[in-house]
Design an enzyme around this catalytic site. Structure first.
Site, PDB file in Angstrom:
ATOM      1  N   HIS A  13     -18.544 -10.243  -8.254  1.00 55.92           N
ATOM      2  CA  HIS A  13     -17.795  -9.394  -9.216  1.00 55.92           C
ATOM      3  C   HIS A  13     -16.304  -9.539  -8.928  1.00 55.92           C
ATOM      4  CE1 HIS A  13     -17.432  -5.522 -11.686  1.00 55.92           C
ATOM      5  NE2 HIS A  13     -16.188  -5.919 -11.426  1.00 55.92           N
ATOM      6  N   HIS A  15     -12.164 -10.006 -10.735  1.00 55.69           N
ATOM      7  CA  HIS A  15     -11.202 -10.078 -11.847  1.00 55.69           C
ATOM      8  C   HIS A  15     -10.143 -11.114 -11.494  1.00 55.69           C
ATOM      9  CE1 HIS A  15     -12.746  -6.429 -13.827  1.00 55.69           C
ATOM     10  NE2 HIS A  15     -13.044  -6.081 -12.582  1.00 55.69           N
ATOM     11  N   LEU A  16     -10.035 -12.151 -12.324  1.00 52.55           N
ATOM     12  CA  LEU A  16      -9.047 -13.209 -12.061  1.00 52.55           C
ATOM     13  C   LEU A  16      -7.854 -13.155 -13.010  1.00 52.55           C
ATOM     14  CD1 LEU A  16     -11.215 -16.392 -11.278  1.00 52.55           C
ATOM     15  CD2 LEU A  16      -9.767 -15.100  -9.695  1.00 52.55           C
ATOM     16  N   ARG A  17      -7.971 -12.349 -14.095  1.00 50.93           N
ATOM     17  CA  ARG A  17      -6.872 -12.257 -15.078  1.00 50.93           C
ATOM     18  C   ARG A  17      -6.576 -13.622 -15.697  1.00 50.93           C
ATOM     19  NH1 ARG A  17      -8.250  -7.108 -14.517  1.00 50.93           N
ATOM     20  NH2 ARG A  17      -7.084  -5.944 -12.952  1.00 50.93           N
ATOM     21  N   ASN A  41     -12.930  -9.020 -18.895  1.00 48.40           N
ATOM     22  CA  ASN A  41     -12.110  -7.980 -19.556  1.00 48.40           C
ATOM     23  C   ASN A  41     -10.648  -8.400 -19.679  1.00 48.40           C
ATOM     24  OD1 ASN A  41     -11.733  -7.658 -16.742  1.00 48.40           O
ATOM     25  ND2 ASN A  41     -11.340  -5.465 -16.927  1.00 48.40           N
ATOM     26  N   LYS A 106     -21.494  -8.764 -19.532  1.00 48.99           N
ATOM     27  CA  LYS A 106     -20.996  -7.516 -18.938  1.00 48.99           C
ATOM     28  C   LYS A 106     -20.965  -6.394 -19.960  1.00 48.99           C
ATOM     29  CE  LYS A 106     -18.992  -4.827 -15.922  1.00 48.99           C
ATOM     30  NZ  LYS A 106     -17.846  -4.941 -15.066  1.00 48.99           N
ATOM     31  N   HIS A 143     -21.136  -1.688 -15.971  1.00 51.41           N
ATOM     32  CA  HIS A 143     -20.203  -0.692 -15.440  1.00 51.41           C
ATOM     33  C   HIS A 143     -20.859   0.656 -15.725  1.00 51.41           C
ATOM     34  CE1 HIS A 143     -16.068   0.842 -14.420  1.00 51.41           C
ATOM     35  NE2 HIS A 143     -16.692   1.916 -14.872  1.00 51.41           N
ATOM     36  N   HIS A 181     -20.632  -2.466  -8.733  1.00 54.68           N
ATOM     37  CA  HIS A 181     -19.786  -1.618  -7.878  1.00 54.68           C
ATOM     38  C   HIS A 181     -20.294  -0.181  -7.787  1.00 54.68           C
ATOM     39  CE1 HIS A 181     -18.190  -0.714 -11.815  1.00 54.68           C
ATOM     40  NE2 HIS A 181     -17.419  -1.774 -11.873  1.00 54.68           N
ATOM     41  N   LEU A 226     -11.788   2.314 -10.404  1.00 52.88           N
ATOM     42  CA  LEU A 226     -12.903   2.913 -11.138  1.00 52.88           C
ATOM     43  C   LEU A 226     -14.153   2.074 -10.941  1.00 52.88           C
ATOM     44  CD1 LEU A 226     -11.052   3.954 -14.402  1.00 52.88           C
ATOM     45  CD2 LEU A 226     -11.988   5.476 -12.642  1.00 52.88           C
ATOM     46  N   ASP A 254     -14.973  -6.687  -6.679  1.00 53.01           N
ATOM     47  CA  ASP A 254     -14.222  -5.993  -7.736  1.00 53.01           C
ATOM     48  C   ASP A 254     -12.725  -6.060  -7.450  1.00 53.01           C
ATOM     49  OD1 ASP A 254     -13.853  -4.772 -10.152  1.00 53.01           O
ATOM     50  OD2 ASP A 254     -14.359  -2.758  -9.466  1.00 53.01           O
ATOM     51  N   HIS A 258      -3.345  -5.763 -10.025  1.00 51.10           N
ATOM     52  CA  HIS A 258      -2.335  -5.196 -10.931  1.00 51.10           C
ATOM     53  C   HIS A 258      -1.003  -5.282 -10.194  1.00 51.10           C
ATOM     54  CE1 HIS A 258      -5.122  -3.331 -13.845  1.00 51.10           C
ATOM     55  NE2 HIS A 258      -5.878  -3.034 -12.802  1.00 51.10           N
ATOM     56  N   ALA A 270      -6.004   1.311 -12.610  1.00 51.20           N
ATOM     57  CA  ALA A 270      -7.145   1.349 -11.688  1.00 51.20           C
ATOM     58  C   ALA A 270      -7.436  -0.049 -11.175  1.00 51.20           C
ATOM     59  CB  ALA A 270      -8.370   1.895 -12.408  1.00 51.20           C
TER      60      ALA A 270
HETATM   61  O1  DOR Z   1     -10.728  -0.267 -10.897  1.00 50.39           O
HETATM   62  C1  DOR Z   1     -11.094  -1.037 -11.760  1.00 50.39           C
HETATM   63  N1  DOR Z   1     -10.288  -2.031 -12.198  1.00 50.39           N
HETATM   64  N2  DOR Z   1     -12.292  -0.855 -12.312  1.00 50.39           N
HETATM   65  C2  DOR Z   1     -12.714  -1.581 -13.355  1.00 50.39           C
HETATM   66  O2  DOR Z   1     -13.811  -1.362 -13.808  1.00 50.39           O
HETATM   67  C3  DOR Z   1     -11.812  -2.576 -13.983  1.00 50.39           C
HETATM   68  C4  DOR Z   1     -10.799  -3.057 -13.047  1.00 50.39           C
HETATM   69  C5  DOR Z   1      -9.677  -3.823 -13.709  1.00 50.39           C
HETATM   70  O3  DOR Z   1      -9.953  -4.688 -14.538  1.00 50.39           O
HETATM   71  O4  DOR Z   1      -8.522  -3.589 -13.352  1.00 50.39           O
HETATM   72 ZN    ZN Z   2     -14.594  -4.808 -12.086  1.00 49.43          ZN
END
Ligand code: DOR
Ligand code: ZN
Length: 351
Positions: A13, A15-17, A41, A106, A143, A181, A226, A254, A258, A270
């Site tokens: 799990h 996030h690579l953006r 996302n 997802k 989620h 998560h 989150l 996860d 940011h 988050a």
């Molecule tokens: O804390 C989080 N950040 N929870 C998520 O479900 C998404 C993630 C994000 O993409 O920043």
């Molecule tokens: Zn996530």
């Protein structure tokens, strides 16, 4: 014991953006992990196999300079996912299954978290897609939080199990599910005991911290994610599940980058950034209960077995060597603060 050698782990799990952010973070995961399940996302979200194919190519492009700088990054494989919406067609699921590079879909309840506005409004709305997934064996990653504003943010996962997950699993008993998560003892117990094909990922931060970390000496935005950190009883239940040896629990960082400015903000984003030191954080959690011997199963074996992918064959080594997590790291034109910045960790991944 001063070294710990494991089959190379995967991150189930991540996030690579995209764009500059992608270029800034992809090497950190590639150094630690052989493969990662990449969250869809983005803005706009990755809703089709064609989008996933293009995103995969951008990830591999962004990876090239990291590989040139550090050979440990070589061979990293992004495992792509689709973002489920009320309009996802069963045909798209079939295309995903046949693609060979999309490994899951997802489900974000609409409004649950970062970039989830296009998410699912009700399980009824996604029945045709879930039927196609159940038939084809493509896993659904969930989620698991309700979004109703009147449900306390600390209760949203437990309420989701009762009101959404359990009824959905009665309707789709063969649907392969990863409860993502997990953060509560209710979720850990549910996944450990449920019949049928269900597993869960657990982050390093939910194993190491309870909710007081958010308020230690003042507001601590880098611990805000989150689902939010829960009470100590929940952290202990997660640690017990992760170190139990059950194949239903496996590693998913996860890691959710940011920029510093957007975390240290009046309405902070988050997400905890853990990719650069993920294994070191997990090692700290497992060592805290004397169960480093169970780390390899959790980090390297249970995930590929659930996803029906081959286990990795190469290895990584962690050494006992105290080091301090940097205060911040470059993030395109900005900076990013890794979780636990300024704190000492006892293990370090060898180069
Ligand atoms: O804390 C989080 N950040 N929870 C998520 O479900 C998404 C993630 C994000 O993409 O920043
Ligand atoms: Zn996530």
């Amino acid at each position: 014991m001063d070294t710990l050698t494991l089959i190379r782990p995967d991150d189930w799990h991540l996030h690579l953006r995209d764009d500059d952010a992608l270029r800034a973070v992809v090497g950190a995961s590639a150094r630690q992990f052989a493969r990662a399940i990449v969250m869809p996302n983005l803005k706009p979200p990755v809703t089709t196999v064609a989008h996933a194919q293009a995103y995969r190519a951008r990830i591999l492009d962004a990876l090239a300079p990291a590989v040139a700088a550090d050979p440990l990054c070589a061979g990293f494989e992004p495992l792509m996912t689709l973002y489920l919406t009320d309009r996802t067609a069963p045909d798209e699921i079939k295309r995903a299954r046949d693609s060979g590079f999309v490994h899951a879909v997802k489900l974000y309840p609409a409004g649950a978290t970062t970039n989830s506005d296009a998410g699912v409004t009700s399980i009824a709305a996604v029945r045709p897609a879930l039927e196609a997934m159940q038939a084809s064996g493509l896993p659904l990653l969930i989620h698991g939080e309700v979004t109703d504003a009147h449900i306390d943010v600390f209760d949203r996962e437990a309420v989701f199990i009762e009101t959404v997950l359990e009824p959905m699993r009665r309707d789709f008993p063969d649907l392969r599910i990863v409860f993502e998560h997990i953060t509560t003892k209710e979720a850990a117990q549910y996944v450990a005991q449920a019949s049928g094909p269900i597993a869960a990922t657990i982050t390093a931060h939910h194993l190491l911290y309870e909710r007081n970390a958010l308020f230690k000496g003042g507001m601590r935005p880098h611990w805000y994610c989150l689902p939010i950190l829960k009470r100590e009883t929940h952290r202990r239940a997660l640690l017990e599940a992760a170190t139990s040896g059950s194949p239903r629990f496996f590693l998913g960082t996860d890691s959710a980058p940011h920029a510093k400015d957007l975390k240290e903000h009046a309405c902070g984003c988050a997400g905890c950034y853990t990719a650069p030191h993920a294994l070191e954080l997990y090692a700290a959690a497992f060592e805290s209960v004397g169960r480093l011997d169970r780390l390899e199963g959790f980090a390297s074996l249970h995930g590929p077995d659930f996803y029906r992918l081959p286990r990795n064959t190469s290895r990584v080594t962690l050494r006992r060597q105290s080091w301090t997590v940097p205060d911040s790291l470059p993030f395109g034109a900005e900076r990013i603060v890794p979780l636990a910045s300024g704190e000492a960790l006892a293990w370090r991944l060898s180069s």
